[in-house]
Structure formats: C-alpha cells, structure tokens
Design an enzyme around this catalytic site. Structure first.
Site, PDB file in Angstrom:
ATOM      1  N   ILE A  10       0.651  -1.314  -0.168  1.00  0.00           N
ATOM      2  CA  ILE A  10       0.044  -0.096   0.101  1.00  0.00           C
ATOM      3  C   ILE A  10       1.050   1.203  -0.023  1.00  0.00           C
ATOM      4  O   ILE A  10       0.626   2.361  -0.706  1.00  0.00           O
ATOM      5  CB  ILE A  10      -0.844   0.126   1.249  1.00  0.00           C
ATOM      6  CG1 ILE A  10      -1.870  -1.148   1.453  1.00  0.00           C
ATOM      7  CG2 ILE A  10      -1.739   1.230   1.203  1.00  0.00           C
ATOM      8  CD1 ILE A  10      -2.537  -1.328   2.553  1.00  0.00           C
ATOM      9  N   GLU A  12       4.745   3.413   2.089  1.00  0.00           N
ATOM     10  CA  GLU A  12       5.816   3.616   3.055  1.00  0.00           C
ATOM     11  C   GLU A  12       4.901   4.330   4.008  1.00  0.00           C
ATOM     12  O   GLU A  12       4.720   5.627   4.058  1.00  0.00           O
ATOM     13  CB  GLU A  12       6.866   4.309   2.546  1.00  0.00           C
ATOM     14  CG  GLU A  12       7.521   3.584   1.537  1.00  0.00           C
ATOM     15  CD  GLU A  12       8.036   2.069   1.626  1.00  0.00           C
ATOM     16  OE1 GLU A  12       8.398   2.181   2.907  1.00  0.00           O
ATOM     17  OE2 GLU A  12       8.424   1.322   0.855  1.00  0.00           O
ATOM     18  N   GLY A  13       4.747   3.873   5.474  1.00  0.00           N
ATOM     19  CA  GLY A  13       4.433   4.592   6.276  1.00  0.00           C
ATOM     20  C   GLY A  13       5.372   5.438   7.112  1.00  0.00           C
ATOM     21  O   GLY A  13       6.551   5.222   6.864  1.00  0.00           O
ATOM     22  N   THR A  17       6.940  -0.367   6.117  1.00  0.00           N
ATOM     23  CA  THR A  17       6.316  -0.517   4.968  1.00  0.00           C
ATOM     24  C   THR A  17       4.810  -1.183   5.230  1.00  0.00           C
ATOM     25  O   THR A  17       4.661  -1.836   6.320  1.00  0.00           O
ATOM     26  CB  THR A  17       6.860  -1.720   4.040  1.00  0.00           C
ATOM     27  OG1 THR A  17       8.263  -1.513   4.034  1.00  0.00           O
ATOM     28  CG2 THR A  17       6.539  -1.708   2.707  1.00  0.00           C
ATOM     29  N   ASP A 126       0.925  12.541  16.718  1.00  0.00           N
ATOM     30  CA  ASP A 126       1.295  12.822  15.330  1.00  0.00           C
ATOM     31  C   ASP A 126       0.196  12.820  14.539  1.00  0.00           C
ATOM     32  O   ASP A 126       0.270  12.210  13.302  1.00  0.00           O
ATOM     33  CB  ASP A 126       2.474  11.814  14.862  1.00  0.00           C
ATOM     34  CG  ASP A 126       3.061  12.234  13.397  1.00  0.00           C
ATOM     35  OD1 ASP A 126       3.245  13.270  13.376  1.00  0.00           O
ATOM     36  OD2 ASP A 126       3.552  11.212  13.041  1.00  0.00           O
TER      37      ASP A 126
END
EC number: 2.7.11.1
Length: 292
Positions: A10, A12-13, A17, A126
């Site tokens: 989906i 790159e967080g 990944t 965040d």
C-alpha cells in the site's frame, strides 16, 4: 506470517512498509505494518512491545483496530483493520468542495476517537490527514495511535520523506517535552480548518521557524500574559509581535460562526487554554448534528 497472504504494497508509512493482506483462515482483509527496526538495535525494545500490546485494548469504532502483533527476533509486524483510503486521498477525490455536513461528521468522529483514547491516557502525538483513514461507509478512523510513544516521533520517515510539522502546536515547536492531550487538540484544529477548506492546509510551513511565523501571523504572537510558560520552553526565541487576525471568516469562508468559534478554541497557542475533545463534542457547533 503464514497466517496472512500479502496482496499488494500500500505504501511507506512513518515506521515502515504497509501491505494489504488477507487472513488465510477467515479471508478478512487486513493491513500489515512491517516496523523497521534499526540494524544496530537489539531487536524490539521491550518498552515498545509493552506499549503496542496496550494498544490492542483500544476498541472503538473511530480507532483503527490492532488485531495482532507478530514478533520475531528482528521483525515486528502489526496487523491492523483495513481501510480504503486516508483523508489526504479523500481530499483529492472531492475536487475542492466538501459539504459542510460531511465536514461536521468527520470532525465529530475525529473528536470521538480522540476523546476515547485521551480518557485512557493514550496520546496520538502525530495526527495528520495521512493517519486518518476513511472506509467505504464514510467512517473515519484514527490510525497509528500510540505508536509515537512506542517508537518515538521520527524526524523523518525512513523513506526520506520529512515528517510534517504542519500539525504541530507552538509549544512542541518550541521544544516542549512534556506532552498532554492538548498536543492532539491543536492537530485536530488544523485538520478541522483543512476539512472546511476541502483539503487546503492551514499552516503549510517549510521548517520550524516558518511554521511558527505562519501560526503567529494568523493567531497573533502570544504575550507573556497570554502564555506565561512560553519563554521557559527549551527552544524558545522571540518572534515579531504580529497582531491577531480579527476574524477567521477569510481563513475558513465556508465555516459558520459556531464552527469558527470551535476552531478558535482548538487553536490556542497556550496549551492550557486549548479545549479538550470532550468539551469540543459539547460545543454548539454540534448542537444540530445527529450521529448516524
């Protein structure tokens, strides 16, 4: 890992990944977050594991469910409920126009999720449109809750994308280390304004200095009376005394008067003065709102 079949990557967080995957037994679609651990690290810090396991207890319809934690010597994979898109993608699809009732509904759900976590002393730290997920029923869910405490707030994603400062409050930009729930309420205010403007960020700063200037130009530079603790913060430095914008009408033209009042109560430079999630849900802006 044999329990899950990876379907596609989906993206790159912030922490690693993310894959779309399927539970081989139940055929349920899930999101797998492979957390990147530093090579010189001793594997997964036990403090991080403790934090993560606490997150499995956060069960609320506006929080992305953490189903499972898969842990091997160097790898940590978090198995989350799958959602179709994040708020950033959602903005792209609405072509600069978002119905005021949808704005209200999305903010309500955001505040519900925040209120639930805050009542359990879990902060997000965040919040941004990329970790607000929307499923195909239009339900908003907060993702990555508590991960900042488990892994630290990164300065940059490991994909070299700089972690955005756009949703950080002035106290954090001035180096405050003691966070309270007020950190998330500022972010919620920034996201509220972005919802009202169908995806246009309120404070798109380039760096810490530019970020603070943008905030103070809109809200006015706080005085010592308005925010006594400001000058004691580790990275404090004086800024020009900008006057506050007299009205937010031009800033969020599509937001009504009660909406602007709620926004002003979220965007207080002094964290002590920021409205809480529970208080925000009781605000007159929601008086005519019927949750589905």
């Amino acid at each position: 890992m044999q329990k899950y079949e990876k379907l596609e990557k989906i993206g790159e967080g912030t922490y690693g990944t993310v894959f779309k995957a399927k539970n081989r037994e139940t055929h349920e679609i899930v999101a797998l977050k492979r957390v990147r651990l530093d090579d010189d690290d001793e594997g997964v810090p036990s403090s991080a594991l403790r934090e993560i396991c606490l997150l499995k207890e956060l069960k609320h319809k506006n929080i992305v469910r953490l189903h499972d934690v898969l842990h091997s010597d160097k790898k940590l994979t978090l198995v989350f409920e799958f959602c179709d898109q994040d708020l950033k993608k959602y903005f792209d699809s609405c072509n600069g126009d978002l119905d005021p009732e949808i704005v209200k509904s999305l903010l309500f759900q955001l505040l519900k999720g925040l209120g639930f976590c805050h009542s359990r002393n879990v902060l997000h730290r965040d919040l941004k449109p990329q970790n607000l997920l929307i499923n195909r029923n239009g339900e908003l869910k907060l993702a990555d809750f508590g991960l900042a405490r488990a892994f630290g707030i990164p300065v940059r994603c490991y994909s070299a994308e700089v972690v955005t400062l756009w949703y950080r409050p002035p106290d954090v930009l001035f180096g405050a280390k003691l966070y309270s729930t007020s950190i998330d309420m500022w972010s919620a205010g920034c996201i509220f304004a972005e919802l009202a403007n169908a995806g246009r960020p309120l404070f798109p700063g380039n760096d810490v200095d530019d970020q603070l200037k943008r905030i103070f130009r809109l809200l006015g530079t706080p005085t010592e009376e308005q925010w006594p603790a400001m000058t004691k913060l580790p990275d404090y430095k004086p800024y020009p005394m900008y006057p506050a914008t007299t009205s937010l009408v031009n800033v969020v033209p599509k937001l009504n008067a009660t909406g602007r009042d709620l926004l002003q109560n979220l965007l207080k430079c002094n964290p002590v003065q920021r409205i809480s999630a529970e208080e925000a849900l009781q605000h007159p802006y929601f008086s005519d709102f019927c949750p589905p």
